[in-house]
Design an enzyme around this catalytic site. Sequence first.
Site, short mmCIF file in Angstrom:
data_model
loop_
_atom_site.label_atom_id
_atom_site.label_comp_id
_atom_site.label_asym_id
_atom_site.label_seq_id
_atom_site.Cartn_x
_atom_site.Cartn_y
_atom_site.Cartn_z
N TYR A 1 0.90 -1.31 0.07
CA TYR A 1 0.05 -0.03 -0.04
C TYR A 1 0.76 0.97 0.25
O TYR A 1 1.79 1.46 0.82
CB TYR A 1 -1.04 -0.16 1.21
CG TYR A 1 -2.45 0.33 1.01
CD1 TYR A 1 -2.73 1.65 0.44
CD2 TYR A 1 -3.41 -0.53 1.18
CE1 TYR A 1 -4.05 1.91 0.28
CE2 TYR A 1 -4.56 -0.10 0.89
CZ TYR A 1 -5.02 1.09 0.35
OH TYR A 1 -6.13 1.41 0.09
N GLU B 1 -0.09 4.88 -0.68
CA GLU B 1 -0.82 6.33 -0.62
C GLU B 1 0.15 7.29 -1.08
O GLU B 1 1.01 7.31 -0.08
CB GLU B 1 -2.02 6.24 0.07
CG GLU B 1 -3.32 5.60 -0.01
CD GLU B 1 -4.20 5.86 0.74
OE1 GLU B 1 -3.92 6.79 1.83
OE2 GLU B 1 -5.34 5.46 0.76
N ASP C 1 -6.09 13.24 -25.76
CA ASP C 1 -6.36 12.02 -25.28
C ASP C 1 -5.71 10.96 -26.16
O ASP C 1 -6.16 10.69 -27.35
CB ASP C 1 -7.89 11.43 -25.06
CG ASP C 1 -8.01 10.23 -24.76
OD1 ASP C 1 -7.03 9.41 -24.57
OD2 ASP C 1 -9.28 10.13 -24.22
N THR D 1 -4.15 5.66 -22.09
CA THR D 1 -4.22 4.41 -21.88
C THR D 1 -2.77 3.64 -22.07
O THR D 1 -2.05 4.23 -22.78
CB THR D 1 -5.10 3.65 -22.38
OG1 THR D 1 -5.22 3.44 -23.73
CG2 THR D 1 -6.62 3.95 -21.81
N LYS E 1 -3.25 -0.36 -25.28
CA LYS E 1 -3.88 -0.57 -26.60
C LYS E 1 -2.46 -0.51 -27.56
O LYS E 1 -1.85 -1.63 -27.40
CB LYS E 1 -4.50 0.74 -27.02
CG LYS E 1 -6.01 0.86 -25.98
CD LYS E 1 -6.73 2.06 -26.57
CE LYS E 1 -8.00 2.20 -25.69
NZ LYS E 1 -7.78 2.62 -24.65
N ARG F 1 -3.14 -2.76 -18.22
CA ARG F 1 -4.30 -1.84 -18.30
C ARG F 1 -4.06 -1.03 -17.19
O ARG F 1 -4.38 -1.15 -16.07
CB ARG F 1 -5.52 -2.80 -17.98
CG ARG F 1 -5.86 -3.84 -19.34
CD ARG F 1 -7.31 -4.32 -19.16
NE ARG F 1 -7.44 -4.91 -20.50
CZ ARG F 1 -8.18 -4.39 -21.52
NH1 ARG F 1 -8.45 -3.05 -21.34
NH2 ARG F 1 -8.23 -5.05 -22.63
#
Length: 462
Positions: free
Chosen positions: A55, A57, A210, A236, A239, A245
């Site tokens: 973890y 953050e 984008d 992203t 692709k 992902r």
Amino acid sequence: MDLLNQNLDETDPELFNIIKNEKSRQMTGLEMIASENFTSRSVLQALSTCLHNKYSEGYPGQRYYGGNEHIDEVERLCQKRALDTYGLTSDKWGVNVQPYSGSPANFAVYTALVEPHGRIMGLDLPDGGHLTHGYFTEKKKISATSIFFESMPYKIDPKTGLIDYDQLQKTAKLFKPKVIIAGISCYPRNLDYKRFREIADENGAYLMADMAHVSGLVAARLVPDPFEYCDVVTTTTHKTLRGPRAGVIFYRKGIRSVTKSGEIAYDLEDKINQAVFPGLQGGPHNNAIAGIATALKQAQSPAFKKYQEQVILNAKTLAKALQERQYTCVTGGTDNHIVWLDLRPLGLNGSRAEKVLEDICIACNKNTVPGDKSALNPGGIRLGTPALTTRGLKEKDIEKVAEFIHRGLQLALDVKSRSGPMLKDFKAKLAEDPEFQNRITELRTEIQNFASLFPLPGFDDY
């Protein structure tokens, strides 16, 4: 029994069997969804590491938990590779690699730069844009982007199928958006970022690209570079970039002349980072960030550029082969990896085409085309070449794929001619008529045999 050290086939054979079936589906069919690809073995290995357990953050050097010294190294390495891959320097550009995917990345930018109910402009969904660029209908706000922000779409010229930049310029002067989005979901042509910049400057707007669909092509320097003109670039990574992902946000640093009256100083770094965390997300997916890092390293190789060149060659070959069979390609062709078919001239819609192609092991997606009124009943399909190119298909092979698609669509027309008007009637006729089932079986077997000629390197290792 030590369950922690058992393999999946031992601890959960039911799930393991489903995964094996999906692996078989991917390898025995033709994956032609433009937003899909096969990632590398090293990316899959990164996704399966102990980085998943941590973890973290916050950001490198500023975590809310202890024990993140190595996680910081991973994230900093990923950030450096992101800048290097696109030829950027850290004095002019910053990058956030924590977004979980492309949609949260886009929403984080809007959250950072546009106040609630502030104005944005993106390419309309039926014209090749994305849901997160502000799509809504007369009856409903479809995307959260259109719920929390006021959006005005720009359109394509119905005669050419190309973006109508002149109309965008006129509409922007009236609407006065805070952000203009230069981005696509199925638009198959290069974008004129210079013209977008000019329109943004006229209205004091931020310009956001984008590049999710074309990020691999941008990395290979084969399509126009959004970084030359844009303030923010999102993408992203799964692709054309062929990574895991996830999503990434690039933001400009320094000062840029925006209007004739002066300059604005960029303060994007804090705004965007705070929008991602703690604004919209919690702890980052450290295993995914590691996967991005290794994908970016691969994207800097000569082999990656050759791959992207083949992606474009294959897409152009596919478009040409389908046009020779009298199919309508929106915009008349492609500059990238996407072939956008309008099936309305055939009297066929996207849902029926997608169903038949899926039954014969060709995966594509139904898609709106210019003039469509409903995204749920679209008039076309979207095809892409990244995944097939990863498997090694070349132009001659793509011509064979085009023939398979043609035969599948002709079969769909035959079923439609002998079924009722509703999609459920079409599906029932397809499932119940022995003639159609025999034709499906014959074509599916032929395609599966063809697909088996192109094993993916490393695929059998997981």
